[in-house]
Design an enzyme around this catalytic site. Structure first.
Site, PDB file in Angstrom:
ATOM      1  N   ASP A  13       0.882  -1.159   0.000  1.00 17.74           N
ATOM      2  CA  ASP A  13       0.000   0.000   0.000  1.00 17.74           C
ATOM      3  C   ASP A  13       0.931   1.223   0.000  1.00 17.74           C
ATOM      4  OD1 ASP A  13      -2.313   1.636   0.397  1.00 17.74           O
ATOM      5  OD2 ASP A  13      -1.780   1.771   2.519  1.00 17.74           O
ATOM      6  N   LEU A  14       0.407   2.385  -0.338  1.00 14.63           N
ATOM      7  CA  LEU A  14       1.251   3.585  -0.396  1.00 14.63           C
ATOM      8  C   LEU A  14       0.983   4.545   0.778  1.00 14.63           C
ATOM      9  CD1 LEU A  14       3.200   5.556  -1.908  1.00 14.63           C
ATOM     10  CD2 LEU A  14       1.207   6.340  -3.189  1.00 14.63           C
ATOM     11  N   ASP A  15      -0.245   5.092   0.803  1.00 12.80           N
ATOM     12  CA  ASP A  15      -0.570   6.117   1.801  1.00 12.80           C
ATOM     13  C   ASP A  15      -0.591   5.509   3.205  1.00 12.80           C
ATOM     14  OD1 ASP A  15      -1.076   8.173  -0.180  1.00 12.80           O
ATOM     15  OD2 ASP A  15      -2.930   7.107  -0.642  1.00 12.80           O
ATOM     16  N   THR A  21       1.300  10.382   3.704  1.00 15.70           N
ATOM     17  CA  THR A  21       0.223  11.065   2.972  1.00 15.70           C
ATOM     18  C   THR A  21      -1.170  10.767   3.520  1.00 15.70           C
ATOM     19  OG1 THR A  21       0.608   9.258   1.452  1.00 15.70           O
ATOM     20  CG2 THR A  21       1.295  11.442   0.722  1.00 15.70           C
ATOM     21  N   TRP A  29     -10.267  15.300   3.795  1.00 18.48           N
ATOM     22  CA  TRP A  29     -11.629  14.784   4.038  1.00 18.48           C
ATOM     23  C   TRP A  29     -12.278  15.508   5.211  1.00 18.48           C
ATOM     24  CZ3 TRP A  29     -13.921  12.990   0.210  1.00 18.48           C
ATOM     25  CH2 TRP A  29     -13.392  12.021  -0.643  1.00 18.48           C
ATOM     26  N   LYS A  49      -9.563   5.186   5.695  1.00 17.33           N
ATOM     27  CA  LYS A  49      -8.237   4.795   5.214  1.00 17.33           C
ATOM     28  C   LYS A  49      -8.336   3.644   4.214  1.00 17.33           C
ATOM     29  CE  LYS A  49      -5.427   6.359   9.050  1.00 17.33           C
ATOM     30  NZ  LYS A  49      -4.697   5.973  10.250  1.00 17.33           N
ATOM     31  N   GLY A  50      -7.653   3.782   3.101  1.00 15.62           N
ATOM     32  CA  GLY A  50      -7.623   2.711   2.102  1.00 15.62           C
ATOM     33  C   GLY A  50      -8.805   2.712   1.157  1.00 15.62           C
ATOM     34  N   VAL A  51      -9.814   3.512   1.470  1.00 13.79           N
ATOM     35  CA  VAL A  51     -11.063   3.492   0.704  1.00 13.79           C
ATOM     36  C   VAL A  51     -10.978   4.489  -0.464  1.00 13.79           C
ATOM     37  CG1 VAL A  51     -13.552   3.936   0.912  1.00 13.79           C
ATOM     38  CG2 VAL A  51     -12.335   2.777   2.766  1.00 13.79           C
ATOM     39  N   SER A  52     -11.502   4.102  -1.623  1.00 18.09           N
ATOM     40  CA  SER A  52     -11.388   4.944  -2.825  1.00 18.09           C
ATOM     41  C   SER A  52     -12.070   6.305  -2.633  1.00 18.09           C
ATOM     42  CB  SER A  52     -12.016   4.237  -4.023  1.00 18.09           C
ATOM     43  OG  SER A  52     -13.428   4.317  -3.925  1.00 18.09           O
ATOM     44  N   LYS A  82     -12.227  17.831  -2.853  1.00 15.43           N
ATOM     45  CA  LYS A  82     -11.328  17.170  -1.876  1.00 15.43           C
ATOM     46  C   LYS A  82      -9.969  16.912  -2.505  1.00 15.43           C
ATOM     47  CE  LYS A  82      -9.188  13.488  -0.067  1.00 15.43           C
ATOM     48  NZ  LYS A  82      -8.328  12.492  -0.709  1.00 15.43           N
ATOM     49  N   SER A 120      -2.161   0.448  -4.404  1.00 14.84           N
ATOM     50  CA  SER A 120      -2.734   1.627  -3.759  1.00 14.84           C
ATOM     51  C   SER A 120      -4.054   1.987  -4.428  1.00 14.84           C
ATOM     52  CB  SER A 120      -1.777   2.812  -3.886  1.00 14.84           C
ATOM     53  OG  SER A 120      -2.441   4.017  -3.542  1.00 14.84           O
ATOM     54  N   ALA A 121      -5.028   2.377  -3.592  1.00 15.34           N
ATOM     55  CA  ALA A 121      -6.336   2.799  -4.127  1.00 15.34           C
ATOM     56  C   ALA A 121      -6.268   4.197  -4.724  1.00 15.34           C
ATOM     57  CB  ALA A 121      -7.373   2.775  -3.006  1.00 15.34           C
ATOM     58  N   SER A 122      -5.130   4.857  -4.553  1.00 12.78           N
ATOM     59  CA  SER A 122      -5.047   6.274  -4.929  1.00 12.78           C
ATOM     60  C   SER A 122      -4.696   6.504  -6.391  1.00 12.78           C
ATOM     61  CB  SER A 122      -4.014   6.985  -4.062  1.00 12.78           C
ATOM     62  OG  SER A 122      -3.839   8.303  -4.532  1.00 12.78           O
ATOM     63  N   ASN A 124      -3.676   9.213  -7.329  1.00 13.40           N
ATOM     64  CA  ASN A 124      -2.537  10.132  -7.258  1.00 13.40           C
ATOM     65  C   ASN A 124      -1.216   9.408  -6.997  1.00 13.40           C
ATOM     66  OD1 ASN A 124      -3.907  12.773  -7.440  1.00 13.40           O
ATOM     67  ND2 ASN A 124      -4.922  12.084  -5.574  1.00 13.40           N
ATOM     68  N   LYS A 151     -10.823  -1.799  -1.917  1.00 14.72           N
ATOM     69  CA  LYS A 151     -10.588  -2.431  -0.615  1.00 14.72           C
ATOM     70  C   LYS A 151     -11.835  -2.204   0.238  1.00 14.72           C
ATOM     71  CE  LYS A 151      -5.755  -1.039  -1.011  1.00 14.72           C
ATOM     72  NZ  LYS A 151      -4.647  -0.212  -0.517  1.00 14.72           N
ATOM     73  N   GLU A 175       0.015  -3.059   4.852  1.00 19.94           N
ATOM     74  CA  GLU A 175      -1.121  -2.136   4.943  1.00 19.94           C
ATOM     75  C   GLU A 175      -1.186  -1.403   6.272  1.00 19.94           C
ATOM     76  OE1 GLU A 175      -3.702  -0.669   3.851  1.00 19.94           O
ATOM     77  OE2 GLU A 175      -3.946  -1.450   1.847  1.00 19.94           O
ATOM     78  N   ASP A 176      -1.725  -0.167   6.228  1.00 19.44           N
ATOM     79  CA  ASP A 176      -1.975   0.576   7.470  1.00 19.44           C
ATOM     80  C   ASP A 176      -3.475   0.664   7.763  1.00 19.44           C
ATOM     81  OD1 ASP A 176      -2.434   2.326   5.246  1.00 19.44           O
ATOM     82  OD2 ASP A 176      -2.574   3.963   6.696  1.00 19.44           O
TER      83      ASP A 176
HETATM   84  C1  BG6 Z   1      -5.948   5.462  -0.370  1.00 20.44           C
HETATM   85  C2  BG6 Z   1      -6.058   6.376   0.834  1.00 20.44           C
HETATM   86  O1  BG6 Z   1      -4.616   5.059  -0.506  1.00 20.44           O
HETATM   87  O2  BG6 Z   1      -6.347   6.146  -1.561  1.00 20.44           O
HETATM   88  C3  BG6 Z   1      -7.465   6.962   0.931  1.00 20.44           C
HETATM   89  O3  BG6 Z   1      -5.781   5.625   2.007  1.00 20.44           O
HETATM   90  C4  BG6 Z   1      -7.846   7.641  -0.393  1.00 20.44           C
HETATM   91  O4  BG6 Z   1      -7.504   7.882   1.995  1.00 20.44           O
HETATM   92  C5  BG6 Z   1      -7.689   6.633  -1.541  1.00 20.44           C
HETATM   93  O5  BG6 Z   1      -9.194   8.095  -0.343  1.00 20.44           O
HETATM   94  C6  BG6 Z   1      -8.006   7.260  -2.896  1.00 20.44           C
HETATM   95  O6  BG6 Z   1      -7.069   8.253  -3.189  1.00 20.44           O
HETATM   96  P1  BG6 Z   1      -7.160   9.307  -4.352  1.00 20.44           P
HETATM   97  O7  BG6 Z   1      -5.809   9.957  -4.322  1.00 20.44           O
HETATM   98  O8  BG6 Z   1      -7.410   8.563  -5.620  1.00 20.44           O
HETATM   99  O9  BG6 Z   1      -8.281  10.242  -4.025  1.00 20.44           O
HETATM  100 MG    MG Z   2      -2.949   3.195   3.403  1.00 24.23          MG
END
Ligand code: BG6
Ligand code: MG
Length: 228
Positions: A13-15, A21, A29, A49-52, A82, A120-122, A124, A151, A175-176
């Site tokens: 996982d990343l964040d 981050t 949020w 945390k971890g949620v899209s 956000k 990572s769900a992010s 970014n 996730k 994972e965190d």
């Molecule tokens: C996860 C974070 O890695 O990515 C979440 O833990 C975040 O907090 C999710 O909502 C989605 O990220 P992004 O950058 O696509 O909005």
């Molecule tokens: Mg995380």
């Protein structure tokens, strides 16, 4: 029971695992929850945390009993807002945002010929990895926009093993987030939870912070698991 010697890859996982981050995601949020009139709690912060991005917004609205108050268009506008706030917080981020010990851990995995992937769900995450100077270690990434389920569904961690050409039982997931630990477990990988052991009680191995995450400590923890 999987043995340390069978492990060939690590799915990250990343964040909140590689970089701090998750604090910025939480701040952004929190800012939006205030604007929407939804009470912010520590529990809500952890559940997010971890949620899209869109699932996070839905969870915030549900928590405030506002799940039916907005059109899809309005929700997309809030999610974009956000993200703008989050990107503003990231603007000056550099290698100093790498969590303690993680740069060394990642390098040591490469030195020992382990394969690495990012789950990572992010959306970014490419930008974050660039800013952290770690992009070269994570050429194998799962694009979250290609997922059917976020996730805690196992899909992202299952794909994290697949892109490495490995079986789930040959991989360790890190994972965190509680949602992320569930995803790792569902995918059949060994789960390493980093953070509060009460929140991450479903993890196979727990470290309270990233400085404890080393190959040696993981091996020791797996040896203990094997004996018990
Ligand atoms: C996860 C974070 O890695 O990515 C979440 O833990 C975040 O907090 C999710 O909502 C989605 O990220 P992004 O950058 O696509 O909005
Ligand atoms: Mg995380």
């Amino acid at each position: 029971m999987v043995k340390f010697e069978q492990i060939k890859g690590f799915v990250f996982d990343l964040d909140g695992v590689i970089a701090d981050t998750s604090i910025y995601h939480g701040k952004a949020w929190h800012q939006l929850a205030d604007e929407l009139g939804v009470t912010w709690t520590e529990q809500l912060g952890n559940d997010l945390k971890g949620v899209s991005r869109m699932d996070s917004l839905e969870l915030i609205l549900k928590t405030g009993g506002k799940e039916n108050d907005y059109t899809l268009e309005e929700k997309e506008k809030y999610a974009a807002e956000k993200n703008t706030n989050y990107l503003n917080l990231l603007k000056d981020m550099d290698q100093s945002a790498i969590l303690p010990g993680m740069a060394d851990f990642i390098r040591s995995l490469e030195e020992h010929d382990y394969k690495l992937s990012l789950a990572s769900a992010s959306k970014n995450s490419p930008l974050v990895l660039e800013q952290l100077g770690l992009a070269q270690y994570f050429k194998n990434r799962i694009d979250p926009s290609t997922l059917k389920h976020g996730k805690p569904d196992p899909e992202i961690f299952a794909r994290g093993a697949e892109v490495l050409g490995l079986k789930p039982e040959e991989c360790i997931g890190l994972e965190d987030a509680s949602a992320g630990v569930k995803s790792i477990n569902g995918a059949g990988e060994l789960s390493v939870g980093i953070g509060d052991p009460e929140i991450l009680h479903e993890a196979d191995i727990n470290f309270t912070d990233t400085s404890q995450v080393t190959l040696d400590n993981i091996k020791k923890a797996m040896d203990v698991m094997e004996m018990s």
